[in-house]
Design an enzyme around this catalytic site. Sequence first.
Site, PDB file in Angstrom:
ATOM      1  N   HIS A 161      -2.500 -11.107   4.776  1.00 18.36           N
ATOM      2  CA  HIS A 161      -2.489 -10.741   6.192  1.00 18.36           C
ATOM      3  C   HIS A 161      -3.894 -10.643   6.764  1.00 18.36           C
ATOM      4  CE1 HIS A 161      -3.093  -6.858   4.184  1.00 18.36           C
ATOM      5  NE2 HIS A 161      -3.711  -6.479   5.298  1.00 18.36           N
ATOM      6  N   TRP A 185       0.877  -1.187   0.000  1.00 23.28           N
ATOM      7  CA  TRP A 185       0.000   0.000   0.000  1.00 23.28           C
ATOM      8  C   TRP A 185       0.907   1.228   0.000  1.00 23.28           C
ATOM      9  CZ3 TRP A 185      -5.073  -0.267  -0.803  1.00 23.28           C
ATOM     10  CH2 TRP A 185      -5.831   0.904  -0.632  1.00 23.28           C
ATOM     11  N   GLU A 201      -6.831 -10.056   4.047  1.00 25.23           N
ATOM     12  CA  GLU A 201      -6.534  -9.291   2.831  1.00 25.23           C
ATOM     13  C   GLU A 201      -5.307  -9.896   2.153  1.00 25.23           C
ATOM     14  OE1 GLU A 201      -8.182  -4.878   4.119  1.00 25.23           O
ATOM     15  OE2 GLU A 201      -6.199  -5.493   4.797  1.00 25.23           O
ATOM     16  N   HIS A 250       0.593  -5.035   7.318  1.00 19.65           N
ATOM     17  CA  HIS A 250      -0.467  -5.216   6.317  1.00 19.65           C
ATOM     18  C   HIS A 250       0.147  -5.474   4.947  1.00 19.65           C
ATOM     19  CE1 HIS A 250      -3.697  -4.031   9.146  1.00 19.65           C
ATOM     20  NE2 HIS A 250      -2.676  -3.413   9.716  1.00 19.65           N
ATOM     21  N   HIS A 302      -7.139  -2.121  14.184  1.00 18.36           N
ATOM     22  CA  HIS A 302      -6.639  -1.402  12.998  1.00 18.36           C
ATOM     23  C   HIS A 302      -7.411  -0.089  12.811  1.00 18.36           C
ATOM     24  CE1 HIS A 302      -4.744  -0.771   9.206  1.00 18.36           C
ATOM     25  NE2 HIS A 302      -5.608  -1.377   8.428  1.00 18.36           N
ATOM     26  N   ASP A 312      -6.457  -8.452   9.314  1.00 16.56           N
ATOM     27  CA  ASP A 312      -6.689  -7.169   9.988  1.00 16.56           C
ATOM     28  C   ASP A 312      -7.396  -7.438  11.317  1.00 16.56           C
ATOM     29  OD1 ASP A 312      -5.746  -5.831   7.781  1.00 16.56           O
ATOM     30  OD2 ASP A 312      -7.589  -4.700   7.412  1.00 16.56           O
TER      31      ASP A 312
HETATM   32 ZN   LIG Z   1      -4.855  -4.852   6.399  1.00 11.57          ZN
END
Ligand SMILES: [Zn+2]
Length: 216
Positions: free
Chosen positions: A57, A23, A179, A53, A63, A59
């Site tokens: 992974h 990300w 995710e 992340h 988070h 969450d």
């Molecule tokens: Zn995440």
Amino acid sequence: MSEPGGTDWIDVSVTVRHGMPHWPDNPPIVMQRAMDIGLGHACNLSHIAMGVHSGTHVDAPVHFIHHGPGVDQMPLAATMGPARVIEIAHPREITADELRGHSLRAGERVLFRTSNSPRCWQIDTFVEDFVYICEQAAEYLAETRVRTVGVDYLSVGGYHADGAKIHRTLLAAGIWIIEGLDLSAVRAGSYDLICLPVKLHGSDGAPARAILRPIT
Ligand SMILES: [Zn+2]
């Protein structure tokens, strides 16, 4: 369950590697040899540094929910047990209309296989236009009270959409999120799921290995 080492299990996690896409505002993935036999050390020993992340992974509620449970408090049943892989036809979003057609039930573990799986993981840079869960679909998942939601790129929410809102809607409903799955090798259907995040103290997320076995 048969032996997890058997050939009927399918690995749906991505390989963590140095420099892999992440990300945009998250830390880069660094994976280097701190000791190397080729350099005269007694063994090979790697050092890793990455955001939690990264890649495949889980969450945890904390988070997006301040003082919420960390990933080390995840009930194992959240990510182990029967799961349904749902093929998403929409090319840009996971919509409430499409999900209603699959009659989801409370307590289900659902993994969404979108066009991300065959596309995004083949690209060496972050993909901005991946398929994501839209607001109405997140609300539908929360109302339905599914147990776990899995997606096949780095976020349940879109890059150009309000991703925080999607996370909050799901996490506040007690839904656990996986995710970064790569579902390119599986079809829609029923599976046994094993996905165990690393037990990081109080963490908002943790890398995980995820595998599926068809239920026949
Ligand atoms: Zn995440």
